[in-house]
Scaffold this active site. Structure first.
Site, short mmCIF file in Angstrom:
data_model
loop_
_atom_site.label_atom_id
_atom_site.label_comp_id
_atom_site.label_asym_id
_atom_site.label_seq_id
_atom_site.Cartn_x
_atom_site.Cartn_y
_atom_site.Cartn_z
N ASN A 105 37.07 -67.02 50.44
CA ASN A 105 36.14 -67.39 49.37
C ASN A 105 34.89 -66.59 49.63
OD1 ASN A 105 37.77 -69.55 48.34
ND2 ASN A 105 37.08 -70.80 50.06
N GLN B 105 39.74 -67.64 55.81
CA GLN B 105 40.38 -68.78 56.42
C GLN B 105 41.90 -68.60 56.36
OE1 GLN B 105 38.77 -72.78 55.46
NE2 GLN B 105 37.38 -71.73 54.07
N HIS C 92 33.95 -63.54 56.42
CA HIS C 92 35.00 -64.34 57.06
C HIS C 92 35.95 -64.89 56.02
CE1 HIS C 92 32.44 -67.58 55.60
NE2 HIS C 92 33.42 -68.43 55.83
N HIS D 187 28.25 -64.44 56.43
CA HIS D 187 28.93 -63.61 57.42
C HIS D 187 30.38 -63.40 56.94
CE1 HIS D 187 29.09 -62.25 61.75
NE2 HIS D 187 30.32 -62.08 61.32
#
Lengths: 360, 360
Positions: free
Chosen positions: B170, B185, B183, B181
């Site tokens: 997302n 999942q 990233h 930052h």
């Protein structure tokens, strides 16, 4: 219920509803003069096995509206016509000027199957009062609205090319609504769309296995559990479901299975109106401000068959998870269809239970 | 690929990845000292026929972080530990502190079936550079990330109690992301969730009927049509699909069916990285600002069976419909699962095609 059916200058239909006879001299206004000139089409999504509709309209307004112009308010200045006229009506329904389903043209030829986007999209103006809200309307007015939903459902059901009718309301800027005049929409689909189709399938299996309705039995269990109830009347209930997917999700239904608005008895309708008003006042009372939501009314498919497994009900999906924080649908919800909740339905039910409201 | 597996002070796992050997003296930090103390559980949704997960965590931070504190940045001040250490690593993976699936406890007894929320939720830190973005990383770095996704998928696949692995990202405040930052999942589910399950079913039917893959044939047709392509490499493609449900929706896939990241050849992975970087640079170049999206990678279920019908691919769902306007999912999308688009995929594809990017 009285109604008056009119035609707008651009060819769209307008129907006014009231408990009293409506002045037949009323003329239907429209912000638009040109007839609709775009034809939505469907494209097949082969990975998901579903249809998607495409409608690319240009705005086509013939004037620049003044800043306070409310297209859903009654026309007061004939040089700036709105969608609805002045007059003794209470609820108005008109053809959406930018329908996702409706005017039929030739679909483009594509690498996937395409089809005309058969169907119908209507706007339902809940009241002439631009400052009101659905929950602020009188019980009698909400009952009238439910009769309008019933009539629109019955009218669509008579069409061979309509398979499903969904009345809904999007409320609040948080869900993308820019027009704050109280209103909802009705989509009449040429097929049973994915979510109702899935629910229909589940209800069917349940009914065949047990001889009772899945929502009917669920309501009995929720009433016995007691902890998540928001309204319990003789004919209707409202509660936060044990399996809520949104923090403030609420379901609202007649206690007995009823296929659609068309099949409600007057007693059921009155109690359902009471349940609806109770929920809406609790929502707005919770943080003392208008509470945004999506409200959808699920009914049986309109395929001419009996649907003893179907059970008319509303589901509310509010976008907030706390007073300050929105619940965004993210990876797991949107991409996987698997909902993750960081609040327990029991806690959210308690918050709503504590909001005291008076409904009369 | 080198990796180093560590345990955080609160018991969670941290795995560092790099192309070079990682300094074995690195110690895993954690903003939290107490072990996880909540156990998500599943509840059955009888109307939709699906599971919903519930996880009610308290924050449990043991300190008040300074304003610029970035929990995904490397720990520089030991009195304010973050989730990742300094050191010679490029990609890091750690157990989510607030997992929707994972730690197993006794589920509550309810009016619907309940179960422990078996599964696993990981956070993937794409780079140590807090100011970077996925598209700004080098091709070699993106290839490494794809190897990490492969390794995580393989690790989860070995577990008997995991059925499906979904890597996703997302990106942007518009989709609710507060940590900028870079990233993503990974969710490892105990079942194949509703959307991949539906896609799997459709792919299976198609494969049985035609002996070829539905996405494989779709890609051939998109390449022949040509009008919606964004990237065409020897082994990978990216395009706006003819049946896009979001205005700037993009799909990205190896041209040949590959079940999952685990099955990619190095050539396929390199070209897929090139396709991914191309799309991301086009997105960010479109309006010269970071472009928000949900990116989901669909793989075959990890049930130990062969899945010739499956085809690894990413789908991007960006929330914007124009530079200034968001597409809100409203009544017909959320309540009916029926998507309505007011832009044609061909037009949106053209906008993205016109953004020139250099990928090397």
């Amino acid at each position: 219920m009285y109604s008056l059916e009119l035609t707008k200058p651009d060819g769209r239909r307008l129907i006014l509803y009231s408990r009293e006879a409506i002045n037949p001299d009323i003329v239907a206004p429209s912000p638009f003069t040109e007839p609709l000139n775009a034809y939505p089409h469907l494209r097949w999504h082969p990975l998901r096995g579903e249809w998607v509709t495409y409608a690319a309209y240009r705005q086509g307004r013939t004037f620049l509206p003044p800043p306070e112009y409310n297209p859903l308010g009654i026309t007061t200045d004939p040089s700036h016509p709105t969608e609805v006229p002045a007059g003794n009506w209470d609820v108005a329904v008109f053809d959406n000027r930018f329908p996702s389903l409706g005017p039929i043209g030739d679909p483009p030829s594509l690498i996937v199957p395409s089809a005309p986007a058969v169907g119908h999209c209507e706007v339902v103006v809940f009241t002439k009062d631009a400052k009101a809200s659905l929950g602020a309307l009188s019980l009698a007015h909400i009952e009238l609205l439910m009769e309008v939903w019933a009539e629109r459902t019955a009218v669509m059901a008579r069409r061979e090319d309509i398979a499903y009718v969904l009345p809904f309301e999007n409320r609040g800027a948080e869900v993308g609504v820019t027009l704050h005049h109280p209103h909802g929409q009705i989509y009449a689909y040429p097929l049973v769309p994915p979510v109702p189709s899935r629910m229909q399938q589940e209800a069917q299996h349940y009914y065949e296995a047990r001889g009772s309705g899945v929502l009917q039995d669920f309501i009995i269990a929720e009433r016995e559990a007691g902890v998540r109830m928001l309204y319990e009347g003789e004919h209707a209930v409202a509660f936060v479901p044990v399996c809520a997917r949104y923090p403030y999700e609420v379901w609202l239904a007649p206690t007995e299975p009823v296929e659609s608005f068309v099949h409600l008895t007057p007693d059921q309708r009155l109690d359902l109106a009471r349940a609806l008003k109770t929920v809406l006042l609790k929502y707005d009372g919770l943080w003392q401000r208008p509470f945004p939501y999506l409200m959808a009314w699920y009914q049986a498919p309109v395929d001419g068959k009996a649907h003893p497994e179907a059970h008319l009900h509303a589901e509310f999906y509010p976008p907030y998870r706390t007073r300050e924080r929105l619940k965004y649908l993210a990876g797991t919800e949107i991409a996987a269809g698997f909902f993750a909740m960081d609040a327990l339905p029991e806690e959210k039910a308690r918050e709503l239970q504590q909001v005291e409201v008076t409904v009369e």
